[in-house]
Design an enzyme around this catalytic site. Sequence first.
Site, PDB file in Angstrom:
ATOM      1  N   HIS A 335      22.911 -53.941  -2.361  1.00 49.57           N
ATOM      2  CA  HIS A 335      21.690 -54.430  -3.004  1.00 49.57           C
ATOM      3  C   HIS A 335      21.584 -55.958  -2.946  1.00 49.57           C
ATOM      4  CE1 HIS A 335      19.863 -50.747  -4.509  1.00 49.57           C
ATOM      5  NE2 HIS A 335      21.097 -50.293  -4.672  1.00 49.57           N
ATOM      6  N   ASP A 342      16.689 -48.380  -4.007  1.00 53.96           N
ATOM      7  CA  ASP A 342      16.877 -47.131  -4.747  1.00 53.96           C
ATOM      8  C   ASP A 342      15.500 -46.674  -5.189  1.00 53.96           C
ATOM      9  OD1 ASP A 342      19.908 -48.080  -6.539  1.00 53.96           O
ATOM     10  OD2 ASP A 342      19.593 -47.367  -4.502  1.00 53.96           O
ATOM     11  N   GLU A 394      24.243 -40.238  -2.654  1.00 52.12           N
ATOM     12  CA  GLU A 394      23.150 -40.908  -3.370  1.00 52.12           C
ATOM     13  C   GLU A 394      21.852 -40.657  -2.609  1.00 52.12           C
ATOM     14  OE1 GLU A 394      25.432 -44.718  -5.456  1.00 52.12           O
ATOM     15  OE2 GLU A 394      23.569 -45.014  -4.365  1.00 52.12           O
ATOM     16  N   HIS A 397      19.316 -43.760  -2.415  1.00 52.01           N
ATOM     17  CA  HIS A 397      19.631 -45.111  -1.925  1.00 52.01           C
ATOM     18  C   HIS A 397      19.358 -45.205  -0.420  1.00 52.01           C
ATOM     19  CE1 HIS A 397      22.309 -48.868  -1.914  1.00 52.01           C
ATOM     20  NE2 HIS A 397      22.110 -48.605  -0.630  1.00 52.01           N
TER      21      HIS A 397
HETATM   22 ZN   LIG Z   1      21.515 -48.245  -4.599  1.00 50.41          ZN
END
Ligand SMILES: [Zn+2]
Length: 428
Positions: A335, A342, A394, A397
């Site tokens: 990030h 996200d 995830e 993401h």
């Molecule tokens: Zn993330």
Amino acid sequence: MRTKQLFALLLAAVCLCAVLAACGNRNTPTTPVADSLNVTTIGEAMEIAEEDTVQFSTYENAFVYVFGKDGTYWRLTADLTDEQSEALWALDVFDEEYDAKQKELVAPLAVTKCENLNEMKLTDEELNALVGKTGEDLLNDGWTSGMGYNLDDMAFFMEKAPFAYTVTFEAKEKLENTDDFDEQEAIRPLKVVSVKFDGLGNSATDIQTDDAEPVEDDMEGSGIDYLVLVNKEHLLPDGWEDTVELVDAQNTIPEGVELNKDNEYLATDVFRVEKNALEAFRALQADLEAEGIVMLLDSTYRSVARQEELWSEFEQKHGLEYTQNTVAVPGTSEHHTGLAIDVCIVKDGKIINDNNEMIAERDIFAKIHAKLADYGFILRFPEDGKEITGFDYEPWHFRYVGVDAAREIAAQGVTLEEYLGAVTEAAS
Ligand SMILES: [Zn+2]
């Protein structure tokens, strides 16, 4: 340095009345506008702002607050000292009290510049005069595109700063969202059928400040490596945060979706994303929306400083082990690059932003994942990838790497580490 800034603030306070008076005197008579704006601090503006119109940005030396009130849009600027600026940047958007803390910092700030943005709003006559012109004419006249489109009714979301408009074009043949669809090229030859005012555009908070970087229009000109690898073994390269060109973005919450204390940040936060990544994301979003899938920005760029705060917060709340498994060590989070996004989703009018609930939405995420590569994104932490990436699955993401690399990575079915040949034993 300090003294100089204090002096500037004092000077600004003295000049305030004159500035505010000027703000009220430059109204265009064609649209209903307030005669003047009687606010001297950002806090006073916050009290009267119509909530769904609010946008704000923090610059190194200024805080910019944009809002609408009774059909008039205002842009207020307040000077920031180094200390105030640092305090604002240090705020953690994941903090439950983020809004309150931010308000505490910005509410007392004295307004040093006030602009009535309606002066820049195109009148109905001006909008009607655009009918019959081409996309090329609009682009040449300073309109920008790249904020998304709906090919079913040939509506393109365009901006003539600081406002956004929906421009509907006449299509001789229906356009297809092909792999190399280029929005700007597509609209150039098309004729405008109608233009509708939407409200504030993405650039409404853009101002020139002493520290503002020159804006580059060139897609290739960002000067960053879109294949940069940032993980537990590869720290964010030195100087990255100085080079990457971040732009501000906000979510548009669909009508009828109720937000609560836990997810109101989705409507109020200003997300920062690398310029080209955001453009690609907006196109992906529009594509999905046409299929009835609403996807929102949930978390984007995070500075190394914010990651440090996030880490200690999680450690306090959940302990070290949980933190090590869920939060990237400061300097190792993707990030930091501005290229990671996200998302959360809206299903049946409800926001789904809880990690486990998102993992359970397999069908929706499968549809989203299928489109990622065509917009230059990869699913960064796939299922069964933990041994290589160091992170559990995830589905939310995404990482922007550019279309060519994204397609190659998707075709090979590999992680970014594998693609770059940088596989080492993942830290556990
Ligand atoms: Zn993330």
